[in-house]
Design a protein around this motif. Structure first.
Motif, mmCIF file in Angstrom:
data_model
loop_
_atom_site.group_PDB
_atom_site.id
_atom_site.type_symbol
_atom_site.label_atom_id
_atom_site.label_comp_id
_atom_site.label_asym_id
_atom_site.label_seq_id
_atom_site.Cartn_x
_atom_site.Cartn_y
_atom_site.Cartn_z
ATOM 1 N N ASP A 138 -17.683 27.071 24.458
ATOM 2 C CA ASP A 138 -16.469 27.012 23.481
ATOM 3 C C ASP A 138 -15.618 25.887 23.841
ATOM 4 O OD1 ASP A 138 -16.451 26.792 26.362
ATOM 5 O OD2 ASP A 138 -14.315 27.064 27.440
ATOM 6 N N ASP A 139 -16.367 24.873 23.751
ATOM 7 C CA ASP A 139 -15.627 23.491 23.307
ATOM 8 C C ASP A 139 -15.235 23.703 22.091
ATOM 9 O OD1 ASP A 139 -15.948 22.530 25.339
ATOM 10 O OD2 ASP A 139 -18.320 21.557 24.776
ATOM 11 N N GLU A 140 -14.035 22.752 21.750
ATOM 12 C CA GLU A 140 -13.524 22.691 20.064
ATOM 13 C C GLU A 140 -14.276 21.228 19.285
ATOM 14 O OE1 GLU A 140 -8.496 23.362 20.172
ATOM 15 O OE2 GLU A 140 -9.492 21.690 20.928
ATOM 16 N N ASP A 199 -17.197 21.332 15.199
ATOM 17 C CA ASP A 199 -17.693 21.564 14.308
ATOM 18 C C ASP A 199 -19.583 21.216 14.176
ATOM 19 O OD1 ASP A 199 -15.209 22.544 12.967
ATOM 20 O OD2 ASP A 199 -15.198 20.333 12.840
ATOM 21 N N LYS A 228 -6.293 19.403 14.264
ATOM 22 C CA LYS A 228 -7.145 20.532 13.919
ATOM 23 C C LYS A 228 -6.749 21.309 12.646
ATOM 24 C CE LYS A 228 -8.116 23.234 16.839
ATOM 25 N NZ LYS A 228 -8.678 24.876 18.062
ATOM 26 N N GLY A 237 -9.648 25.714 11.606
ATOM 27 C CA GLY A 237 -9.322 25.795 12.018
ATOM 28 C C GLY A 237 -10.277 24.675 12.109
ATOM 29 N N MET A 250 -11.971 20.930 12.620
ATOM 30 C CA MET A 250 -11.331 19.056 13.131
ATOM 31 C C MET A 250 -11.643 18.353 12.126
ATOM 32 S SD MET A 250 -10.573 20.870 16.067
ATOM 33 C CE MET A 250 -9.963 19.123 17.015
#
Length: 217
Positions: free
Chosen positions: A59-61, A63, A125, A129, A131
């Motif tokens: 669930d880490d932000e 790509d 962001k 969506g 980064m």
């Protein structure tokens, strides 16, 4: 191309070839190394754990995974810096050039550590969506110097010609021409096609390709 080359040489004469540049390069890395108490040594074991994926979370932000990020960063430097760059340095400066390359790398790791940390902290962001980060973002978001961020972004594009695609394509095409007699234009066209397939897929496809190629490199 000659005009572009002349323009890049003009910029290099004020920066890369200037007498103060090596002192600024080594001095910056040395300052961060002492100020942060040698993080390139203290955190080396931790860095290996990060790259191995010990701290990866679904669930880490972001790509890419930690390893993919490393592979993507290394993919553009291994050929130019560790192969062609070393050979050119020895040709121009002799074996002693290797010593200064090692010194630059030793303190440069800390400079890179600071750059990447700030780039990650002040990234943004985008609307789709994904980064977006880099030194230009902390220049804009933290330092409030949009003009410097814009100048850095432009300089990055220009430097990609001088230290990115052109030296690598030149080395590959010259090697294939000398060994197998393959025309330079043919090699350039094939490489451009393969590169387009990867880049058009965005950072996720780039990372997926580099994580498989870089370890072998």
């Amino acid at each position: 191309m000659q005009q572009l080359n002349d323009f890049l040489l003009l910029i290099d004469s004020f920066i890369g070839s200037a007498f103060w540049f090596p002192y600024a390069l080594l001095g910056t890395g040395l300052f961060f190394t002492i100020y942060l108490k040698f993080p390139q040594i203290r955190y080396f074991g931790f860095a290996l754990k990060v790259v191995k994926g010990k701290f990866d979370k679904s669930d880490d932000e972001g790509d890419t995974s930690h390893f993919q990020a490393l592979a993507t960063a290394l993919s553009g430097t291994v050929g130019t810096g560790n192969i062609a760059g070393v050979a050119l340095a020895i040709h121009i400066g002799g074996p002693a050039a290797l010593f200064w390359m090692l010194m630059t790398a030793a303190v440069g790791m800390c400079t890179k550590f600071v750059e990447v940390t700030l780039s990650h902290k002040y990234r943004e962001k985008t609307e789709d969506g994904t980064m977006a980060g880099g030194p230009m973002y902390f220049m804009k978001n933290k330092m409030n110097m949009k003009w410097l961020a814009a100048a850095f972004a432009v300089a990055t594009v220009l430097s990609s010609f001088g230290t990115g695609s052109l030296p690598q394509v030149n080395s590959i095409s010259n090697s294939l021409n000398a060994t197998f007699g393959i025309d330079h234009m043919v090699t350039g066209g094939v490489l451009a096609f393969l590169l387009a397939i990867v880049i058009i897929g965005g950072i996720k496809r780039i990372a997926a390709v580099t994580e498989k190629l870089v370890p072998g490199m």
